[in-house]
Design a protein around this motif. Structure first.
Motif, short mmCIF file in Angstrom:
data_model
loop_
_atom_site.label_atom_id
_atom_site.label_comp_id
_atom_site.label_asym_id
_atom_site.label_seq_id
_atom_site.Cartn_x
_atom_site.Cartn_y
_atom_site.Cartn_z
N MET A 1 -44.27 1.85 -29.39
CA MET A 1 -43.91 3.16 -28.87
C MET A 1 -42.45 3.46 -29.19
N SER A 2 -42.15 4.73 -29.26
CA SER A 2 -40.78 5.13 -29.54
C SER A 2 -39.97 5.19 -28.24
N THR A 4 -38.44 7.72 -27.13
CA THR A 4 -38.77 8.98 -26.47
C THR A 4 -40.06 8.84 -25.67
N THR A 5 -41.07 8.24 -26.27
CA THR A 5 -42.34 8.03 -25.58
C THR A 5 -42.14 7.13 -24.36
N ASP A 6 -41.32 6.09 -24.50
CA ASP A 6 -41.03 5.20 -23.38
C ASP A 6 -40.35 5.96 -22.25
N ILE A 8 -40.52 9.22 -21.62
CA ILE A 8 -41.51 10.13 -21.01
C ILE A 8 -42.37 9.35 -20.02
N ARG A 86 -41.69 16.00 -24.05
CA ARG A 86 -42.92 15.80 -24.82
C ARG A 86 -43.12 16.95 -25.81
N LYS A 89 -40.69 16.58 -28.62
CA LYS A 89 -41.11 15.45 -29.46
C LYS A 89 -42.20 15.91 -30.44
#
Length: 96
Positions: A1-2, A4-6, A8, A86, A89
């Motif tokens: 995961m990136s 940013t995803t982490d 979020i 999100r 992103k």
């Protein structure tokens, strides 16, 4: 995961347990959200979006009032931040 995803996911997890967060943790999460949104808006070129400014203002006020927010207000602010991040992103991924 990136990263940013982490982040979020971290916001959503925190939104699910707003009563377990300290005022400092709430404020810190919202401040990180503000910085992330600003950076991502610069990357997408969406800096002039009126709605994005409104969200940043709301998040800043919530961060400053973290001590006075109800659990529902904390949850709403964290979910709003996660939603904006999100969306940005997704915009960034489309431009790659």
């Amino acid at each position: 995961m990136s990263l940013t995803t982490d982040f979020i996911a971290e916001l959503i997890r925190a939104a699910n347990v707003p009563g377990q967060l300290t005022h400092y943790e709430i404020s810190r999460l919202l401040d990180r959200s503000i910085d992330t949104i600003r950076d991502m808006r610069e990357q997408t070129g969406a800096e002039d979006a009126h709605h994005a400014r409104d969200v940043l203002i709301d998040l800043r006020i919530s961060s400053e009032r973290a001590r006075d927010l109800s659990a529902e207000e904390v949850r709403d602010a964290l979910v709003d931040a996660a939603d904006v991040i999100r969306t940005l992103k997704i915009l960034l991924e489309r431009t790659l």
